[in-house]
Every structure is written in structure tokens, then in C-alpha cells.
Design a protein around this motif. Structure first.
Motif, PDB file in Angstrom:
ATOM      1  N   GLY A   1       0.849  -1.193   0.000  1.00  0.00           N
ATOM      2  CA  GLY A   1       0.000   0.000   0.000  1.00  0.00           C
ATOM      3  C   GLY A   1       0.877   1.233   0.000  1.00  0.00           C
ATOM      4  N   ASP A   2       0.295   2.370   0.436  1.00  0.00           N
ATOM      5  CA  ASP A   2       0.984   3.666   0.365  1.00  0.00           C
ATOM      6  C   ASP A   2       2.335   3.650   1.070  1.00  0.00           C
ATOM      7  OD1 ASP A   2      -1.230   4.721  -0.904  1.00  0.00           O
ATOM      8  OD2 ASP A   2      -2.138   5.450   0.951  1.00  0.00           O
ATOM      9  N   LEU A   3       3.331   4.261   0.418  1.00  0.00           N
ATOM     10  CA  LEU A   3       4.595   4.539   1.092  1.00  0.00           C
ATOM     11  C   LEU A   3       5.233   5.723   0.387  1.00  0.00           C
ATOM     12  CD1 LEU A   3       7.383   1.932   0.293  1.00  0.00           C
ATOM     13  CD2 LEU A   3       5.550   2.457  -1.244  1.00  0.00           C
ATOM     14  N   ASP A   4       6.192   6.357   1.046  1.00  0.00           N
ATOM     15  CA  ASP A   4       6.914   7.468   0.430  1.00  0.00           C
ATOM     16  C   ASP A   4       7.606   6.927  -0.825  1.00  0.00           C
ATOM     17  OD1 ASP A   4       8.729   9.414  -0.318  1.00  0.00           O
ATOM     18  OD2 ASP A   4       9.399   9.846   1.732  1.00  0.00           O
ATOM     19  N   PRO A   5       7.304   7.499  -2.011  1.00  0.00           N
ATOM     20  CA  PRO A   5       7.926   6.969  -3.240  1.00  0.00           C
ATOM     21  C   PRO A   5       9.452   7.015  -3.195  1.00  0.00           C
ATOM     22  CG  PRO A   5       6.412   8.796  -3.740  1.00  0.00           C
ATOM     23  CD  PRO A   5       6.349   8.585  -2.266  1.00  0.00           C
ATOM     24  N   ALA A   6      10.009   7.873  -2.347  1.00  0.00           N
ATOM     25  CA  ALA A   6      11.475   7.960  -2.255  1.00  0.00           C
ATOM     26  C   ALA A   6      12.087   6.695  -1.653  1.00  0.00           C
ATOM     27  CB  ALA A   6      11.867   9.177  -1.418  1.00  0.00           C
ATOM     28  N   VAL A   7      11.258   5.907  -0.978  1.00  0.00           N
ATOM     29  CA  VAL A   7      11.768   4.637  -0.419  1.00  0.00           C
ATOM     30  C   VAL A   7      12.256   3.722  -1.556  1.00  0.00           C
ATOM     31  CG1 VAL A   7      11.040   2.507   0.758  1.00  0.00           C
ATOM     32  CG2 VAL A   7      10.301   4.730   1.649  1.00  0.00           C
ATOM     33  N   VAL A   8      11.561   3.785  -2.695  1.00  0.00           N
ATOM     34  CA  VAL A   8      11.855   2.836  -3.776  1.00  0.00           C
ATOM     35  C   VAL A   8      13.267   3.020  -4.348  1.00  0.00           C
ATOM     36  CG1 VAL A   8      11.113   1.978  -6.028  1.00  0.00           C
ATOM     37  CG2 VAL A   8       9.407   2.529  -4.273  1.00  0.00           C
ATOM     38  N   PRO A   9      13.630   4.233  -4.837  1.00  0.00           N
ATOM     39  CA  PRO A   9      15.013   4.370  -5.333  1.00  0.00           C
ATOM     40  C   PRO A   9      16.054   4.179  -4.228  1.00  0.00           C
ATOM     41  CG  PRO A   9      13.845   6.495  -5.354  1.00  0.00           C
ATOM     42  CD  PRO A   9      12.826   5.445  -5.082  1.00  0.00           C
TER      43      PRO A   9
ATOM     44  N   VAL B   1      15.969   2.142  -1.581  1.00  0.00           N
ATOM     45  CA  VAL B   1      16.185   0.714  -1.310  1.00  0.00           C
ATOM     46  C   VAL B   1      16.823   0.028  -2.521  1.00  0.00           C
ATOM     47  CG1 VAL B   1      15.009  -1.479  -0.828  1.00  0.00           C
ATOM     48  CG2 VAL B   1      14.340   0.569   0.415  1.00  0.00           C
ATOM     49  N   MET B   2      16.399   0.428  -3.719  1.00  0.00           N
ATOM     50  CA  MET B   2      16.994  -0.166  -4.927  1.00  0.00           C
ATOM     51  C   MET B   2      18.500   0.071  -4.937  1.00  0.00           C
ATOM     52  SD  MET B   2      14.236   0.740  -7.905  1.00  0.00           S
ATOM     53  CE  MET B   2      14.908  -0.266  -9.235  1.00  0.00           C
ATOM     54  N   ASN B   3      18.876   1.298  -4.550  1.00  0.00           N
ATOM     55  CA  ASN B   3      20.280   1.679  -4.541  1.00  0.00           C
ATOM     56  C   ASN B   3      21.035   0.907  -3.466  1.00  0.00           C
ATOM     57  OD1 ASN B   3      22.537   3.198  -5.229  1.00  0.00           O
ATOM     58  ND2 ASN B   3      22.075   4.720  -3.637  1.00  0.00           N
ATOM     59  N   LYS B   4      20.516   0.912  -2.257  1.00  0.00           N
ATOM     60  CA  LYS B   4      21.216   0.259  -1.135  1.00  0.00           C
ATOM     61  C   LYS B   4      21.340  -1.246  -1.330  1.00  0.00           C
ATOM     62  CE  LYS B   4      21.915   3.621   1.903  1.00  0.00           C
ATOM     63  NZ  LYS B   4      23.287   4.049   2.194  1.00  0.00           N
ATOM     64  N   GLU B   5      20.276  -1.870  -1.821  1.00  0.00           N
ATOM     65  CA  GLU B   5      20.245  -3.336  -1.913  1.00  0.00           C
ATOM     66  C   GLU B   5      20.565  -3.842  -3.315  1.00  0.00           C
ATOM     67  OE1 GLU B   5      19.185  -5.856   0.581  1.00  0.00           O
ATOM     68  OE2 GLU B   5      19.759  -4.191   1.902  1.00  0.00           O
ATOM     69  N   GLU B   6      20.861  -2.899  -4.226  1.00  0.00           N
ATOM     70  CA  GLU B   6      21.142  -3.231  -5.630  1.00  0.00           C
ATOM     71  C   GLU B   6      20.039  -4.098  -6.216  1.00  0.00           C
ATOM     72  OE1 GLU B   6      25.139  -4.640  -6.098  1.00  0.00           O
ATOM     73  OE2 GLU B   6      25.961  -2.971  -4.950  1.00  0.00           O
ATOM     74  N   LEU B   7      18.804  -3.609  -6.088  1.00  0.00           N
ATOM     75  CA  LEU B   7      17.649  -4.360  -6.593  1.00  0.00           C
ATOM     76  C   LEU B   7      17.293  -3.898  -8.009  1.00  0.00           C
ATOM     77  CD1 LEU B   7      15.160  -4.362  -3.548  1.00  0.00           C
ATOM     78  CD2 LEU B   7      16.862  -6.086  -4.159  1.00  0.00           C
ATOM     79  N   SER B   8      16.805  -4.841  -8.814  1.00  0.00           N
ATOM     80  CA  SER B   8      16.305  -4.493 -10.151  1.00  0.00           C
ATOM     81  C   SER B   8      14.858  -4.027 -10.028  1.00  0.00           C
ATOM     82  CB  SER B   8      16.369  -5.726 -11.050  1.00  0.00           C
ATOM     83  OG  SER B   8      15.431  -6.678 -10.569  1.00  0.00           O
TER      84      SER B   8
ATOM     85  N   GLY C   1      12.299  -5.404 -11.403  1.00  0.00           N
ATOM     86  CA  GLY C   1      11.484  -6.596 -11.146  1.00  0.00           C
ATOM     87  C   GLY C   1      11.541  -6.999  -9.677  1.00  0.00           C
ATOM     88  N   GLU C   2      12.734  -6.906  -9.112  1.00  0.00           N
ATOM     89  CA  GLU C   2      12.893  -7.318  -7.709  1.00  0.00           C
ATOM     90  C   GLU C   2      12.150  -6.384  -6.754  1.00  0.00           C
ATOM     91  OE1 GLU C   2      17.216  -9.593  -7.923  1.00  0.00           O
ATOM     92  OE2 GLU C   2      17.149  -7.413  -7.800  1.00  0.00           O
ATOM     93  N   VAL C   3      12.230  -5.086  -7.035  1.00  0.00           N
ATOM     94  CA  VAL C   3      11.563  -4.155  -6.117  1.00  0.00           C
ATOM     95  C   VAL C   3      10.045  -4.272  -6.266  1.00  0.00           C
ATOM     96  CG1 VAL C   3      11.500  -2.013  -7.484  1.00  0.00           C
ATOM     97  CG2 VAL C   3      11.827  -1.885  -5.041  1.00  0.00           C
TER      98      VAL C   3
ATOM     99  N   LYS D   1       4.587  -8.746  -3.375  1.00  0.00           N
ATOM    100  CA  LYS D   1       4.465 -10.132  -2.888  1.00  0.00           C
ATOM    101  C   LYS D   1       5.073 -10.379  -1.520  1.00  0.00           C
ATOM    102  CE  LYS D   1       4.386 -12.079  -7.535  1.00  0.00           C
ATOM    103  NZ  LYS D   1       5.222 -12.729  -8.546  1.00  0.00           N
ATOM    104  N   HIS D   2       5.950  -9.491  -1.072  1.00  0.00           N
ATOM    105  CA  HIS D   2       6.664  -9.759   0.192  1.00  0.00           C
ATOM    106  C   HIS D   2       6.493  -8.631   1.195  1.00  0.00           C
ATOM    107  CE1 HIS D   2       8.459 -13.036  -2.026  1.00  0.00           C
ATOM    108  NE2 HIS D   2       8.798 -12.182  -2.962  1.00  0.00           N
TER     109      HIS D   2
END
Ligand SMILES: Nc1ncnc2c1ncn2[C@@H]1O[C@H](COP(=O)(O)OP(=O)(O)O)[C@@H](O)[C@H]1O
Ligand SMILES: CC(=O)OP(=O)(O)O
Ligand SMILES: [Mg+2]
Length: 402
Positions: free
Chosen positions: A243-251, A253-260, A262-264, A270-271
Motif C-alpha cells: 500500500g501507500d509509502l513514500d515513493p522515495a523509499v523505492v530508489p 532501497v533499490m540503490n542500497k540493496e542493488e535491486l532491479s 522486477g525485484e523491487v 508479494k513480500h
């Protein structure tokens, strides 16, 4: 006329066969774990013994073949031959801006549904597999598509636009579309009927809370705002969706965890949600069990879920400058009396008076759970998306035949 209704998920396929003469259900069932090692077909023929078959079902085409085989089976079947299926109605989650109503499946409709794969990656490809499989196995039988988004096409621009560069809307149609419209439409109409008041005069907040969950502000019978967005990820906390979250969380976390990408997407769809916070389950029954035992993670998951739902109800009362009725529906909304109690006992400022005893009653019929004098009437209305799909399919097929 017999109509087969199909709701295809990525790894599941739900079906119901209706006799439209009296809208009776001849049989219903579910194929689960499509594409996994052992798939399960659970078939419930009306007036006969329920059956469960385990076999290898690698794709939707095989699933449909199995469904047709069991519907016509000597022992477990309810019709003699596939020829007794006169039309098929499909649930499609995303109709984009193309579809404001249900439509007959033709080449153009299929092209448009495919163009929307990007906007509903979890849902539209599955629906297309169901449509193709039905065409292959029931050639010449008319097929109709019924969209979750159609009911929300009445939302005003101020509700559906995101405050991001307009070019993204112009180029890619990035905007809010909502989902579960078939259900929000059905339960808001049923609520007006139950209250015996004209739908046109009512401000209703409908809470469809199942695996996916959304809240809609229905004013005068039309959707004026809804909590799901471009995809069914926005809005409420759900079984496995954030559900809702700060859209800034997405880039971040992608950066910190090196997520693609698809993964994010998979992480958020799903998780996340109840599953992530409780650490045990996406199923509200397990969360309530855990919370009742005092398990801290399930307690937090339940509290977050309730709090976020309550905030949406409050904001839609503000969006409509009032609310006459609140409706709970779908798996959680129809069954989780504890959740309803917590939500409603924290909305007394709206003039809601819960009838605690009525809230505990279990029934398959629409019912009031507020006191009769409550300023805002609160109802539980069992949804029936399949029946709406069958009715739309019937209407459209009769149109082409006559
Ligand atoms: N007795 C119950 N109490 C609380 N939650 C329930 C109960 N029965 C079903 N549910 C919830 O309903 C959810 C499924 O809702 P449903 O509307 O059938 O979902 P979907 O159509 O999206 O698969 C389950 O995940 C479960 O958490
Ligand atoms: C759109 C959506 O969330 O559907 P479901 O609740 O069936 O997952
Ligand atoms: Mg559902």
C-alpha cells in the motif's frame, strides 16, 4: 443460457457456471498452483459431492481443459457437453482509459488488453491467458471482458491525476485507475437497496478487503475516488502488498540493496503487507490468532492494517463532505468482526454507533452492524463479482444475438 465466468490469476483460475434463466450456480471451483509441481483442482457441483484432483497443470490452457472436462464429467459434471456453455465472461483487472464498460472480446479488445500489461503486470497477462485458453477450447463461443477499473472511470481529474510531470500522463497514461470496481459497484447498489434509499442521494464508502483491498468513495452511485492507483499496489496495506509509502523509499532501497525493477516490484507486491510485518502470514485469520495470543509482530500488523483502513475512511468522508453509509465486503470485510469493531469504535466522531451483537452475527446476507439510529449506517454486504460478470456477459451476448 449458461454462462461460464472465469477469474484468472497468475497461478490460479476461479470459475463459476451460471444458468441465467434463474441466475443459479450450476458449479464453481478453483484451480490453484498452475505451473507448479502439483496443481489442485477443487470442483463444487451444486447438489453433488465436492471433488479435489491433484495433477500437473503447467499453463492456463490445460487448466481450462480440466475445468471443461470436469464440468461435463459423467459423475461430477453438471452439463452433458461443452456446447451447453453459451458464453464466457472474464474478469480483467485493468481496462486503462480504453474501457468504461464491459465489452465483447474481439481483436481490438485483445490488443488493448495486451497494451495494458505494463500497468497491471500481475493481473492482465493472466487474464489474457484465460481468454486465449477459452478461445482455443470453446471456439465460436462469445467471450466478454469485465474490467475492475471500469467503475472508477467516473473519477474526476483531481482524484486520478498524480502530481508529477504531465508528460508522463500524455505519453504513458500514468494516472490512478483503481480496481475491484465490479465489487464496489455491486455492494453500493445493494446497500442503497438494503437501506431503501435512492442511490443518487447517498454518499457511501465501500471497503473491499480481501487479499487485495481497496476503499471507494461512491457519491450518487458513481466512484469519485478510490484507494488503488495506476496499479493495485497503492492505498491500503494488504496481505502481501505494501500500500501507500513514500515513493522515495523505492530508489533508496533499490540503490542500497542493488535491486532491479522486477525485484523491487516483487518486494512491494508479494513480500510486504501483513506478511512482512507479522513475519508469519498474509492471511488475516492467522494475524488475528497471533494478535489474540499476544504475539507482538502480528499485533503490530493488525494495528497498522486497521489504522490505515480507518484513515482512508476518514479521508473519503472528507472527500465527499459527509458519509451516509459505510459498507464492508470481501473475505476480510465480511468475516473479520474484530477488525470492523476496532475501525468503527475509533470513528465515533463521525456519529457511528456500532451494534456489537449484530457485528458478531455470521451470515451470507446483507446486514446492518450499526444501530438503526446511528448517524452513519454501517453494513456488511457479501460481494458477488461473478454474478455481475455473468449479468454483463448475458446482456452483451443478447445484444449481439438480437
Ligand atoms: N473468518 C475470517 N476472518 C478473517 N479473515 C478472513 C476470514 N475468512 C477469510 N478471511 C480473509 O479473506 C482473505 C481472502 O479474501 P477474498 O475476498 O476471498 O480474496 P481474493 O478474492 O482477493 O482472493 C483471506 O486472505 C483471509 O485473510
Ligand atoms: C485488483 C486486485 O487486487 O485483485 P485481487 O484482490 O483479486 O488480488
Ligand atoms: Mg477478490
Amino acid at each position: 443460457m449458461n454462462i461460464l465466468v472465469i477469474n484468472s490469476g497468475s497461478s490460479s483460475l476461479k470459475y463459476q457456471l451460471y444458468n441465467m434463466t434463474d441466475e443459479s450456480v450450476l458449479a464453481k471451483g478453483l484451480v490453484e498452483r498452475i505451473g507448479m509441481d502439483s496443481s489442485i483442482l477443487n470442483h463444487k457441483p451444486t447438489g453433488k459431492q465436492e471433488v479435489t484432483e491433484v495433477s500437473e497443470i503447467l499453463e492456463h490452457n490445460t487448466a481450462i481443459r480440466k475445468v471443461l472436462a470436469i464440468l461435463t464429467d459423467k459423475e461430477h459434471g453438471v452439463i452433458e457437453s461443452i456446447k451447453e456453455i453459451n458464453a464466457v465472461g472474464h474478469r480483467v483487472v485493468h481496462g486503462g482509459e480504453y474501457f468504461k464498460a464491459s465489452a465483447l472480446v474481439d481483436a481490438d479488445a485483445k490488443t488493448k488488453i495486451r497494451q495494458l500489461f505494463d500497468l497491471a503486470p500481475l493481473h492482465n497477462p493472466a487474464a489474457m491467458m484465460g481468454i486465449s485458453a477459452s478461445e482455443t477450447n470453446m471456439p465460436g463461443v462469445p467471450q466478454v471482458v469485465v474490467f475492475d477499473t471500469a467503475f472508477h472511470q467516473t473519477m474526476p481529474e483531481k482524484a486520478y491525476m498524480y502530481a508529477i510531470p504531465r508528460v508522463l500522463y500524455n505519453k504513458y497514461k500514468v494516472r490512478r485507475y483503481g480496481a475491484h470496481g465490479t465489487s464496489h459497484d455491486f455492494v453500493s447498489k445493494a446497500a442503497a437497496e438494503y437501506l431503501d434509499r435512492p442511490l443518487e442521494d447517498l454518499k457511501i464508502i465501500t471497503c473491499h478487503i480481501g487479499n487485495g483491498a481497496s476503499v471507494t468513495a461512491v457519491q450518487g452511485g458513481v466512484s469519485v475516488d478510490t484507494s488503488m492507483g495506476m496499479t493495485p499496489l497503492e492505498g491500503l496495506m494488504m496481505g502481501t502488498r505494501s500500500g501507500d509509502l513514500d515513493p522515495a523509499v523505492v530508489p533508496y532501497v533499490m540503490n542500497k540493496e542493488e535491486l532491479s525493477v522486477g525485484e523491487v516490484n516483487s518486494m512491494l507486491n508479494k513480500h510486504s503487507g501483513l506478511l512482512a510485518i507479522s513475519g508469519v502470514s498474509s492471511d488475516m485469520r492467522d494475524i488475528i490468532d497471533g494478535a489474540e495470543k499476544g504475539e507482538p509482530n502480528s499485533t503490530l500488523a493488525f494495528e497498522m492494517y486497521e489504522y490505515r483502513l480507518r484513515k482512508y475512511i476518514g479521508s473519503y468522508a472528507a472527500a465527499m463532505n459527509g458519509v451516509d453509509a459505510i459498507v464492508f465486503t470481501a473475505g476480510v470485510g465480511e468475516n473479520a468482526s474484530l477488525l470492523r469493531e476496532r475501525v468503527l469504535n475509533n470513528l465515533t466522531f463521525l456519529g457511528i454507533e456500532l451494534d456489537a451483537e449484530a457485528n458478531k452475527v455470521r451470515s451470507g446476507d446483507p446486514r446492518r452492524i450499526s444501530t438503526a439510529d446511528s448517524k452513519v449506517q454501517v453494513l456488511v454486504v457479501p460481494t458477488n463479482e461473478e454474478l455481475v460478470i455473468a449479468r454483463d456477459t448475458h446482456r452483451i451476448v443478447q445484444g449481439i444475438n438480437g
